[in-house]
Design a protein around this motif. Structure first.
Motif, PDB file in Angstrom:
ATOM      1  N   MET A  57       0.836  -1.210   0.000  1.00  0.00           N
ATOM      2  CA  MET A  57       0.000   0.000   0.000  1.00  0.00           C
ATOM      3  C   MET A  57       0.872   1.262   0.000  1.00  0.00           C
ATOM      4  O   MET A  57       1.695   1.453   0.886  1.00  0.00           O
ATOM      5  N   ALA A  61      -9.036   2.681  -2.611  1.00  0.00           N
ATOM      6  CA  ALA A  61      -7.892   1.815  -2.890  1.00  0.00           C
ATOM      7  C   ALA A  61      -8.296   0.677  -3.823  1.00  0.00           C
ATOM      8  O   ALA A  61      -9.342   0.057  -3.650  1.00  0.00           O
ATOM      9  N   GLU A 104      -8.111   7.548   0.942  1.00  0.00           N
ATOM     10  CA  GLU A 104      -7.185   6.518   0.466  1.00  0.00           C
ATOM     11  C   GLU A 104      -7.724   5.124   0.708  1.00  0.00           C
ATOM     12  O   GLU A 104      -7.581   4.234  -0.122  1.00  0.00           O
ATOM     13  N   GLU A 105      -8.382   4.958   1.845  1.00  0.00           N
ATOM     14  CA  GLU A 105      -8.971   3.653   2.140  1.00  0.00           C
ATOM     15  C   GLU A 105     -10.160   3.380   1.230  1.00  0.00           C
ATOM     16  O   GLU A 105     -10.342   2.291   0.705  1.00  0.00           O
ATOM     17  N   LYS A 106     -10.950   4.408   1.031  1.00  0.00           N
ATOM     18  CA  LYS A 106     -12.191   4.269   0.267  1.00  0.00           C
ATOM     19  C   LYS A 106     -11.942   3.952  -1.209  1.00  0.00           C
ATOM     20  O   LYS A 106     -12.679   3.194  -1.819  1.00  0.00           O
ATOM     21  N   LYS A 114      -6.841  10.478   4.542  1.00  0.00           N
ATOM     22  CA  LYS A 114      -6.601   9.090   4.940  1.00  0.00           C
ATOM     23  C   LYS A 114      -7.833   8.231   4.616  1.00  0.00           C
ATOM     24  O   LYS A 114      -7.720   7.133   4.081  1.00  0.00           O
ATOM     25  N   ASN A 115      -8.995   8.746   4.941  1.00  0.00           N
ATOM     26  CA  ASN A 115     -10.231   8.018   4.661  1.00  0.00           C
ATOM     27  C   ASN A 115     -10.452   7.826   3.158  1.00  0.00           C
ATOM     28  O   ASN A 115     -10.942   6.788   2.729  1.00  0.00           O
TER      29      ASN A 115
END
Ligand SMILES: [Zn+2]
Length: 138
Positions: free
Chosen positions: A1, A118, A114-116, A111-112
């Motif tokens: 990641m 990915a 990037e998770e959402k 950050k959120n």
């Protein structure tokens, strides 16, 4: 990641994360312009793009605010229009983004995001427009 895929410069005044836009991904991931109808874009802020929302807003044009999240009365008519379009076509909301930035801060928001967005295959970014990853092409 990979870390730090998105940066504050990629967050357009309207709340759009240019980092998930097909035109930015094409630009940053080296997709040749000739393929399809993609236009390459380094992001609304880096390009200083005079967008639909900015054209309709004195505060943005006069630099009184840098982003709509600094505005007390969101969404205005223009932003609401854009937001509706994105909510119905792309399952994304600029207004929700702006509220999240306002509440949690830019760092947490990035950050959120990037998770959402990915890619489940390679961990890079999936485009909000096509649901496609420009790195592994899945
Ligand atoms: Zn991928």
């Amino acid at each position: 990641m990979q870390k730090g895929k998105f940066s504050p410069e990629l967050i357009a005044p309207c709340g759009m994360n240019c980092g998930i836009c097909k035109n930015y991904l094409a630009y940053s991931r080296g997709v040749p312009e000739k393929k399809g109808k993609l236009s390459l874009c380094p992001g609304c802020l880096p390009r200083n793009r005079n967008c639909y929302v900015k054209r309709g807003c004195k505060k943005l044009r006069r630099n009184e605010i840098k982003s709509c999240y600094e505005c007390d009365d969101i969404p205005c008519e223009n932003l609401d229009h854009l937001d509706r379009r994105y909510r119905s076509h792309y399952d994304m909301s600029m207004v929700e983004n702006l509220r999240e930035i306002k509440e949690k801060g830019m760092k947490e928001f990035l950050k959120n995001q990037e998770e959402k967005y990915a890619c489940p295959e390679c961990g890079d970014v999936v485009s909000v427009h096509y649901g496609k990853c420009y790195t592994c092409k899945k």
